[in-house]
Design an enzyme around this catalytic site. Structure first.
Site, PDB file in Angstrom:
ATOM      1  N   ASP A   1      59.738  13.854  -0.989  1.00  0.00           N
ATOM      2  CA  ASP A   1      59.084  13.374  -2.688  1.00  0.00           C
ATOM      3  C   ASP A   1      59.774  12.646  -3.239  1.00  0.00           C
ATOM      4  O   ASP A   1      58.884  12.390  -4.716  1.00  0.00           O
ATOM      5  CB  ASP A   1      59.215  15.172  -3.180  1.00  0.00           C
ATOM      6  CG  ASP A   1      60.959  15.264  -3.518  1.00  0.00           C
ATOM      7  OD1 ASP A   1      61.974  14.779  -2.975  1.00  0.00           O
ATOM      8  OD2 ASP A   1      60.967  15.988  -4.420  1.00  0.00           O
TER       9      ASP A   1
ATOM     10  N   LYS B   1      73.428  17.568  -9.937  1.00  0.00           N
ATOM     11  CA  LYS B   1      73.175  18.085 -11.301  1.00  0.00           C
ATOM     12  C   LYS B   1      74.050  18.828 -12.326  1.00  0.00           C
ATOM     13  O   LYS B   1      74.157  20.036 -12.720  1.00  0.00           O
ATOM     14  CB  LYS B   1      71.713  19.671 -10.605  1.00  0.00           C
ATOM     15  CG  LYS B   1      70.970  18.841 -10.304  1.00  0.00           C
ATOM     16  CD  LYS B   1      69.875  19.874 -10.047  1.00  0.00           C
ATOM     17  CE  LYS B   1      68.241  19.118  -9.034  1.00  0.00           C
ATOM     18  NZ  LYS B   1      68.510  19.978  -7.520  1.00  0.00           N
TER      19      LYS B   1
ATOM     20  N   ASP C   1      61.197  10.862  -7.849  1.00  0.00           N
ATOM     21  CA  ASP C   1      60.556  12.201  -7.510  1.00  0.00           C
ATOM     22  C   ASP C   1      59.380  12.477  -7.876  1.00  0.00           C
ATOM     23  O   ASP C   1      59.716  12.710  -9.150  1.00  0.00           O
ATOM     24  CB  ASP C   1      61.609  12.871  -8.053  1.00  0.00           C
ATOM     25  CG  ASP C   1      61.853  14.360  -7.429  1.00  0.00           C
ATOM     26  OD1 ASP C   1      60.903  14.968  -6.959  1.00  0.00           O
ATOM     27  OD2 ASP C   1      63.083  14.538  -6.857  1.00  0.00           O
TER      28      ASP C   1
HETATM   29  N1  GDD Z   1      63.227  22.180   5.901  1.00  0.00           N
HETATM   30  C1  GDD Z   1      64.083  22.202   4.288  1.00  0.00           C
HETATM   31  N2  GDD Z   1      64.755  23.057   4.131  1.00  0.00           N
HETATM   32  N3  GDD Z   1      63.432  20.957   4.109  1.00  0.00           N
HETATM   33  C2  GDD Z   1      64.012  21.488   2.615  1.00  0.00           C
HETATM   34  C3  GDD Z   1      64.530  22.693   2.018  1.00  0.00           C
HETATM   35  C4  GDD Z   1      65.380  23.878   3.408  1.00  0.00           C
HETATM   36  O1  GDD Z   1      65.770  24.684   3.243  1.00  0.00           O
HETATM   37  N4  GDD Z   1      65.344  22.477   0.527  1.00  0.00           N
HETATM   38  C5  GDD Z   1      64.992  21.401   0.627  1.00  0.00           C
HETATM   39  N5  GDD Z   1      63.721  20.880   1.451  1.00  0.00           N
HETATM   40  C6  GDD Z   1      63.113  19.863   0.771  1.00  0.00           C
HETATM   41  C7  GDD Z   1      61.840  19.427  -0.164  1.00  0.00           C
HETATM   42  O2  GDD Z   1      60.909  19.737   0.497  1.00  0.00           O
HETATM   43  C8  GDD Z   1      62.715  17.913  -0.342  1.00  0.00           C
HETATM   44  O3  GDD Z   1      62.150  16.689   0.367  1.00  0.00           O
HETATM   45  C9  GDD Z   1      64.102  17.721  -0.227  1.00  0.00           C
HETATM   46  O4  GDD Z   1      64.031  18.579   0.686  1.00  0.00           O
HETATM   47  C10 GDD Z   1      64.997  17.386  -1.432  1.00  0.00           C
HETATM   48  O5  GDD Z   1      64.378  18.661  -2.937  1.00  0.00           O
HETATM   49  P1  GDD Z   1      63.976  19.028  -3.504  1.00  0.00           P
HETATM   50  O6  GDD Z   1      63.964  20.634  -3.987  1.00  0.00           O
HETATM   51  O7  GDD Z   1      62.492  18.090  -3.993  1.00  0.00           O
HETATM   52  O8  GDD Z   1      65.292  18.933  -4.282  1.00  0.00           O
HETATM   53  P2  GDD Z   1      65.957  17.820  -6.105  1.00  0.00           P
HETATM   54  O9  GDD Z   1      64.481  17.589  -6.192  1.00  0.00           O
HETATM   55  O10 GDD Z   1      66.082  19.582  -7.130  1.00  0.00           O
HETATM   56  O11 GDD Z   1      67.301  17.511  -5.628  1.00  0.00           O
HETATM   57  C11 GDD Z   1      67.250  16.326  -4.501  1.00  0.00           C
HETATM   58  O12 GDD Z   1      66.075  14.736  -4.658  1.00  0.00           O
HETATM   59  C12 GDD Z   1      67.268  14.304  -5.772  1.00  0.00           C
HETATM   60  C13 GDD Z   1      66.931  13.066  -5.624  1.00  0.00           C
HETATM   61  O13 GDD Z   1      65.239  13.135  -6.122  1.00  0.00           O
HETATM   62  C14 GDD Z   1      68.676  16.398  -3.959  1.00  0.00           C
HETATM   63  O14 GDD Z   1      68.840  15.050  -3.234  1.00  0.00           O
HETATM   64  C15 GDD Z   1      69.518  15.416  -5.211  1.00  0.00           C
HETATM   65  O15 GDD Z   1      70.703  15.354  -5.600  1.00  0.00           O
HETATM   66  C16 GDD Z   1      68.423  13.825  -5.543  1.00  0.00           C
HETATM   67  O16 GDD Z   1      69.195  12.986  -6.848  1.00  0.00           O
HETATM   68 MG    MG Z   2      62.850  16.718  -5.291  1.00  0.00          MG
END
Ligand code: GDD
Ligand code: MG
Length: 360
Positions: free
Chosen positions: A106, A157, A217
């Protein structure tokens, strides 16, 4: 080189949009976001992509198939229950043959992946994390490193007051295959909360690569709208910026009063006296009635806006109908195929539409 794009998240913060479309398939300027990401990988010479999915995977498989249309090989691995951001990697171990990229599914960025490969070769170690500087790091993974770029702490976070740095994990990693040995199999594992701290503690050489690329993001509605504004304004290089309205449907906007930037896909119909813009994206086949006003909004395909309706700062999914004289106020998100009755007012931040995943 191979790449794994994590596409298994439920996209909870984008509901109800993600009840009808999984987050990776949410359109950015009319094209599923994942298609943009795959194009970027292709451009960097990567042809072998693994997609760990779980939430609405069929929509992804139906669109991309085996990847041959993009000149790529796509392998899907579907998780029965979510395995987390590291568990998803462990689960595809048998498909990985050497160093590999991992991309959060994303993230919209102008990061140069080839430059990242060169940096990994220079620094060595088990992996390299792309970082970006942000104002408020509390919604992201905070990454502390020394002058040699070696990472000494990863804090996912943290509360804003305790955040150790404003350099955050931007969601693109380059790993040696060895990192998979550090992820336990068969359960949910978070790369941010478990694997990175373990790799750092084991002294494996995890490095950082901070750039000032465009980065967003797309996980929340306001970020989704901001990304469109940035693309329309040329801050995220994606569109060939032309004077006037952009897109295949731009020629059909003649009857409206335009406040640029405005982007329209093919088959858009606009009645005389409608007012569009600034920062408006109209998907394929949208129709805008007389005296209707649309500002700072993204409408997906086939949205009908009847006479005199007003839409401001909203995201409207495919197949919606906004009744005449209705008002959709700032921050509203309307899910697929929803009708907003004539004259109805959706207050700021409304979320209307499906309340559970729609099976198609
Ligand atoms: N296959 C799979 N299985 N994908 C997953 C799963 C899972 O269980 N959980 C999450 N994802 C995928 C989501 O679809 C997304 O593309 C990505 O992993 C990150 O998950 P998000 O839910 O979007 O995380 P976030 O935005 O809260 O935080 C993450 O991204 C930030 C930057 O955008 C973390 O990596 C943070 O450390 C980072 O700063
Ligand atoms: Mg995200």
């Amino acid at each position: 080189m191979q790449a794994i794009v994590l596409v298994g998240g439920e996209g909870t913060r984008l509901r109800p949009l993600t009840y009808g479309t999984p987050k990776p398939m949410v359109p950015i300027m009319g094209v599923p976001f994942l298609a943009r990401t795959l194009e970027r990988l292709h451009h960097a010479g990567i042809r072998d992509v693994i997609l760990p999915a779980g939430y609405m995977p069929q929509a992804i498989v139906d669109y991309f198939g085996d990847g041959s249309q993009l000149g790529m090989k796509i392998t899907y691995v579907i998780e029965e229950t979510p395995l987390g951001t590291a568990g998803a990697l462990k689960n595809v171990e048998e498909h990985i043959h050497g160093p590999f990229f991992v991309l959060n599914g994303d993230v919209l960025t102008s990061l140069d992946l080839r430059a990242m490969v060169a940096e990994h070769e220079r620094l060595g170690g088990i992996g390299l994390l792309h970082l970006i500087r942000v104002e408020d790091p509390s919604a992201f993974g905070c990454v502390v490193h020394d002058e040699q770029m070696r990472i000494s702490a990863f804090v996912e976070k943290p509360p804003r007051e305790t955040a150790p740095t404003n350099e955050i994990n931007a969601g693109t990693y380059l790993f040696e295959r060895e990192i998979l040995d550090m992820i336990p199999a068969g359960r949910n594992v978070s790369i941010e909360r478990e694997t990175f701290p373990a790799v750092i503690a084991a002294g494996k050489g995890l490095y950082s690569y901070t750039t000032d690329d465009y980065w967003m993001d797309l996980g929340k509605p306001e970020q989704y709208l901001a990304a469109h504004n940035d693309i329309l304004a040329g801050r995220m290089p994606m569109l060939a910026l032309e004077p006037g309205a952009t897109g295949d449907g731009a020629a059909g906007l003649g009857a409206a009063t335009l406040h640029l930037p405005v982007h329209a896909d093919a088959n858009v119909k606009v009645a005389a006296g409608a007012e569009l813009g600034p920062n408006v994206v109209l998907g394929d086949g949208c129709s805008i009635g007389a005296r209707a006003i649309v500002r700072n909004s993204v409408l997906w395909d086939g949205v009908v806006v009847e006479d005199g309706a007003i839409i401001e700062g909203a995201i409207v999914a495919s197949g919606c109908r906004i009744g005449s004289e209705a008002r959709v106020l700032e921050g509203s998100v309307i899910g697929h195929d929803t009708t907003i009755e004539r004259g109805r007012v959706l207050e700021r931040g409304s979320r209307v539409g499906a309340t559970a995943p729609i099976s198609r």
